[in-house]
Structures are given as structure tokens and as C-alpha cells.
Design a protein around this motif. Structure first.
Motif, PDB file in Angstrom:
ATOM      1  N   LYS A  17       0.899  -1.120  -0.239  1.00  0.00           N
ATOM      2  CA  LYS A  17       0.028   0.089   0.002  1.00  0.00           C
ATOM      3  C   LYS A  17       0.724   1.179  -0.033  1.00  0.00           C
ATOM      4  N   LEU A  18       0.217   2.456  -0.446  1.00  0.00           N
ATOM      5  CA  LEU A  18       0.883   3.747  -0.337  1.00  0.00           C
ATOM      6  C   LEU A  18       0.023   4.537   0.439  1.00  0.00           C
ATOM      7  N   SER A  19       0.777   5.072   1.429  1.00  0.00           N
ATOM      8  CA  SER A  19       0.044   6.036   2.575  1.00  0.00           C
ATOM      9  C   SER A  19      -0.563   7.293   1.977  1.00  0.00           C
ATOM     10  N   THR A  20      -1.738   7.823   2.487  1.00  0.00           N
ATOM     11  CA  THR A  20      -2.274   8.911   1.789  1.00  0.00           C
ATOM     12  C   THR A  20      -1.649  10.086   2.168  1.00  0.00           C
ATOM     13  N   GLY A  21      -0.813   9.741   3.537  1.00  0.00           N
ATOM     14  CA  GLY A  21      -0.267  11.118   4.334  1.00  0.00           C
ATOM     15  C   GLY A  21      -1.238  11.543   5.185  1.00  0.00           C
ATOM     16  N   ILE A  22      -2.319  10.945   5.273  1.00  0.00           N
ATOM     17  CA  ILE A  22      -3.407  11.525   6.286  1.00  0.00           C
ATOM     18  C   ILE A  22      -3.788  10.506   7.176  1.00  0.00           C
ATOM     19  N   GLU A  23      -3.340  10.616   8.461  1.00  0.00           N
ATOM     20  CA  GLU A  23      -3.259   9.742   9.380  1.00  0.00           C
ATOM     21  C   GLU A  23      -4.661   8.904   9.852  1.00  0.00           C
ATOM     22  N   ILE A  24      -5.565   9.906   9.846  1.00  0.00           N
ATOM     23  CA  ILE A  24      -6.902   9.207  10.024  1.00  0.00           C
ATOM     24  C   ILE A  24      -7.428   8.327   8.837  1.00  0.00           C
ATOM     25  N   LEU A  25      -6.955   8.675   7.694  1.00  0.00           N
ATOM     26  CA  LEU A  25      -7.545   7.895   6.529  1.00  0.00           C
ATOM     27  C   LEU A  25      -6.678   6.370   6.368  1.00  0.00           C
ATOM     28  N   ASP A  26      -5.375   6.729   7.083  1.00  0.00           N
ATOM     29  CA  ASP A  26      -4.700   5.346   6.851  1.00  0.00           C
ATOM     30  C   ASP A  26      -4.854   4.527   7.928  1.00  0.00           C
ATOM     31  N   ASN A  27      -5.492   4.680   9.066  1.00  0.00           N
ATOM     32  CA  ASN A  27      -5.929   3.760  10.180  1.00  0.00           C
ATOM     33  C   ASN A  27      -6.653   2.755   9.915  1.00  0.00           C
ATOM     34  N   PRO A  28      -6.778   1.743  10.522  1.00  0.00           N
ATOM     35  CA  PRO A  28      -7.560   0.442  10.311  1.00  0.00           C
ATOM     36  C   PRO A  28      -9.054   0.674  10.026  1.00  0.00           C
ATOM     37  N   GLU A  29      -9.547   1.694  10.635  1.00  0.00           N
ATOM     38  CA  GLU A  29     -11.013   2.104  10.633  1.00  0.00           C
ATOM     39  C   GLU A  29     -11.485   2.343   9.210  1.00  0.00           C
ATOM     40  N   TYR A  30     -10.367   2.734   8.273  1.00  0.00           N
ATOM     41  CA  TYR A  30     -10.639   3.360   7.115  1.00  0.00           C
ATOM     42  C   TYR A  30     -10.086   2.666   6.037  1.00  0.00           C
ATOM     43  N   LEU A  31      -8.735   2.723   5.580  1.00  0.00           N
ATOM     44  CA  LEU A  31      -7.853   2.260   4.687  1.00  0.00           C
ATOM     45  C   LEU A  31      -6.868   1.308   5.030  1.00  0.00           C
ATOM     46  N   GLU A  32      -6.694   1.401   6.295  1.00  0.00           N
ATOM     47  CA  GLU A  32      -5.642  -0.003   6.978  1.00  0.00           C
ATOM     48  C   GLU A  32      -4.274   0.380   6.153  1.00  0.00           C
ATOM     49  N   GLY A  33      -3.764   1.480   6.302  1.00  0.00           N
ATOM     50  CA  GLY A  33      -2.511   1.785   5.776  1.00  0.00           C
ATOM     51  C   GLY A  33      -2.357   2.432   4.506  1.00  0.00           C
ATOM     52  N   GLY A  34      -3.634   2.833   3.923  1.00  0.00           N
ATOM     53  CA  GLY A  34      -3.539   3.639   2.628  1.00  0.00           C
ATOM     54  C   GLY A  34      -4.369   3.154   1.183  1.00  0.00           C
ATOM     55  N   PHE A  35      -3.941   3.310   0.131  1.00  0.00           N
ATOM     56  CA  PHE A  35      -4.503   2.777  -1.059  1.00  0.00           C
ATOM     57  C   PHE A  35      -3.548   1.675  -1.484  1.00  0.00           C
ATOM     58  N   ASN A  36      -4.147   0.620  -2.044  1.00  0.00           N
ATOM     59  CA  ASN A  36      -3.382  -0.533  -2.870  1.00  0.00           C
ATOM     60  C   ASN A  36      -2.466   0.155  -3.907  1.00  0.00           C
ATOM     61  N   LYS A  37      -1.240  -0.240  -4.180  1.00  0.00           N
ATOM     62  CA  LYS A  37      -0.206   0.352  -4.951  1.00  0.00           C
ATOM     63  C   LYS A  37      -1.125   0.083  -6.467  1.00  0.00           C
ATOM     64  N   GLY A  38      -0.825   1.052  -7.262  1.00  0.00           N
ATOM     65  CA  GLY A  38      -1.560   1.200  -8.458  1.00  0.00           C
ATOM     66  C   GLY A  38      -3.102   1.305  -8.511  1.00  0.00           C
ATOM     67  N   SER A  39      -3.553   1.772  -7.581  1.00  0.00           N
ATOM     68  CA  SER A  39      -5.066   2.284  -7.169  1.00  0.00           C
ATOM     69  C   SER A  39      -5.521   3.432  -8.152  1.00  0.00           C
ATOM     70  N   VAL A  40      -6.747   3.379  -8.515  1.00  0.00           N
ATOM     71  CA  VAL A  40      -7.222   4.703  -9.176  1.00  0.00           C
ATOM     72  C   VAL A  40      -8.361   5.143  -8.412  1.00  0.00           C
ATOM     73  N   VAL A  41      -8.458   6.358  -8.045  1.00  0.00           N
ATOM     74  CA  VAL A  41      -9.243   6.849  -7.046  1.00  0.00           C
ATOM     75  C   VAL A  41     -10.168   7.921  -7.541  1.00  0.00           C
ATOM     76  N   THR A  42     -11.324   7.774  -7.708  1.00  0.00           N
ATOM     77  CA  THR A  42     -12.324   8.947  -8.026  1.00  0.00           C
ATOM     78  C   THR A  42     -12.868   9.612  -6.679  1.00  0.00           C
ATOM     79  N   LEU A  43     -12.480  11.003  -7.088  1.00  0.00           N
ATOM     80  CA  LEU A  43     -13.058  11.810  -6.069  1.00  0.00           C
ATOM     81  C   LEU A  43     -14.173  12.805  -6.495  1.00  0.00           C
TER      82      LEU A  43
END
Length: 224
Positions: A17-43
Motif C-alpha cells: 500500500k501507499l500511505s495517503t499521508g493523512i493519518e486518520i485515513l490510513d488507520n484500520p478503521e478506514y484504509l488500513e495503511g493507505g491505498f493499494n499500489k496502482g489504485s485509481v481513485v475517483t473523488l
């Protein structure tokens, strides 16, 4: 480090995974370490939500290739200064001023290195291009081949119905996030919801964001 906290240390614990750099997003309640490598994210975000500030903070954690379709490079950098953001290794590809949007996009994507960020601001401006599907195909391929994380910013009013062409973007994405904007008392409230998370169950809770010179995660009240 992002204005929201986090410094990429989770990447040592989650090597795929690659961290988002945003601690709360990376925590186990949400992304558990960040996005998978190679992910495409729509915002998906309402135009009044100032989602570009959120993207500027996502850019703070690693080299970022920022493709701008609605403003010049000068305007983007001026906005960074105004908002007191100073991400390092921030490469702007100006599609707004380009004579040939497709060729400039392809040239910019060729320069993406391993495990970087790709931000398209906005993908909404590309949808009516006659080679839009070719653009999407290359964006997805480069993201996967370089193990980078790509953020596709789409402007949509809350509750607005998508066209078929627009719907292809979140459909093909690995992750879909929506910034929901509303009024709470006298204040504008922004919440971040993750509705699609390929390979994982999407989190049930939204995250309240207070957007100003810094984006601050408001943890005083959670909504399930």
C-alpha cells in the motif's frame, strides 16, 4: 507531512500500500495503511467544496504529477501560495494551456515514476474529448504499471445524476470517495465518504473535514 498528519510510516507495515499521508485515513478503521499500489481513485465533489485543498494535502506525501485542465500552471502555483501549501516534488502538467490536450497528457504520463501520485484536476473537463476513453485507458495502465496512486477529481453537485460517460470513471476506479457538502448551523460542513474500496469493505463512517488554511479532521462527532 500532510496538514492532516501522517508521514508514510504505515508503508513499512503495509508494503503493498501507499500511505495517503493523512493519518486518520490510513488507520484500520478506514484504509488500513493507505491505498493499494496502482489504485485509481475517483473523488466526487461539489464545486463549492474546495476539494483541491484536499488534493494538495494528498500531494504532500510523495512526488506528485498534477495535471490541470481548468487553470494554468501559474494559477495552480499561485493557489498553493494563497492556501499556504508547499508540497515537495510537485510537477504541474498544464493541459489548460496546451494546444493538444491528448498529446500533452500522454507526454506527462510518460514522465511518471515508480510509486508516485497522479492527480487529474479535473477529469470532468476531459469527458467530452473525442479520445476520452483512450485517455482513461492510458491513465489506468500507467497507474498500475508504476504502482502509483491516481486521483481523478470529478465535479458533481450533491445528488446530481451522472451521464453514461461520467459513470464510466467511478465504475472503472478501484476507489470512490465523495466529498459531501452541507450547512450545519451557520457553517458549511464537508464530509468525506468512501463508497467503493476494491478488495476491502468500505468504511461505514464518514470523516468530517474542516477546510481552511489547513484541512483539519474533526473527530468530535462520528456518523455511522
Amino acid at each position: 507531512m500532510s496538514a492532516l498528519g501522517g508521514d508514510g510510516e504505515d508503508e513499512d507495515l503495509f508494503p503493498n500500500k501507499l500511505s495517503t499521508g493523512i493519518e486518520i485515513l490510513d488507520n484500520p478503521e478506514y484504509l488500513e495503511g493507505g491505498f493499494n499500489k496502482g489504485s485509481v481513485v475517483t473523488l466526487l465533489a461539489n464545486p463549492i467544496a474546495t476539494a483541491e485543498l484536499f488534493m494538495f494535502d494528498l500531494a504532500s506525501t510523495r512526488t506528485t504529477n498534477y495535471f490541470t485542465t481548468s487553470r494554468s500552471e501559474e494559477a495552480v502555483r499561485k493557489n498553493l501560495d494563497i492556501m499556504k501549501r508547499s508540497p515537495e516534488n510537485f510537477n504541474v502538467v498544464d493541459l489548460f494551456s496546451a494546444d493538444d490536450t491528448f498529446d500533452n497528457l500522454m507526454e506527462g504520463l510518460e514522465g511518471v515514476g515508480e510509486e508516485e501520485n497522479i492527480i487529474i484536476d479535473t477529469v470532468s473537463d476531459l469527458i467530452e474529448h473525442d479520445r476520452f476513453y483512450d485517455m482513461l485507458d492510458v491513465i489506468y495502465r500507467v497507474s498500475h504499471e508504476t504502482d502509483s496512486v491516481t486521483y481523478l477529481y470529478m465535479i458533481k453537485e450533491d445528488g446530481e445524476t451522472m451521464t453514461y460517460e461520467e459513470s464510466r470513471v467511478p465504475y472503472l476506479s478501484d476507489v470512490v470517495m465523495r466529498m459531501i457538502t452541507g450547512i450545519e448551523g451557520e457553517n458549511v460542513e464537508n464530509r468525506l465518504a468512501i463508497s467503493k474500496l476494491r478488495g476491502q469493505k468500505p468504511p461505514e463512517k464518514t470523516i468530517k473535514l474542516n477546510i481552511g488554511e489547513e484541512i483539519v479532521v474533526d473527530t468530535s462527532r462520528d456518523i455511522a
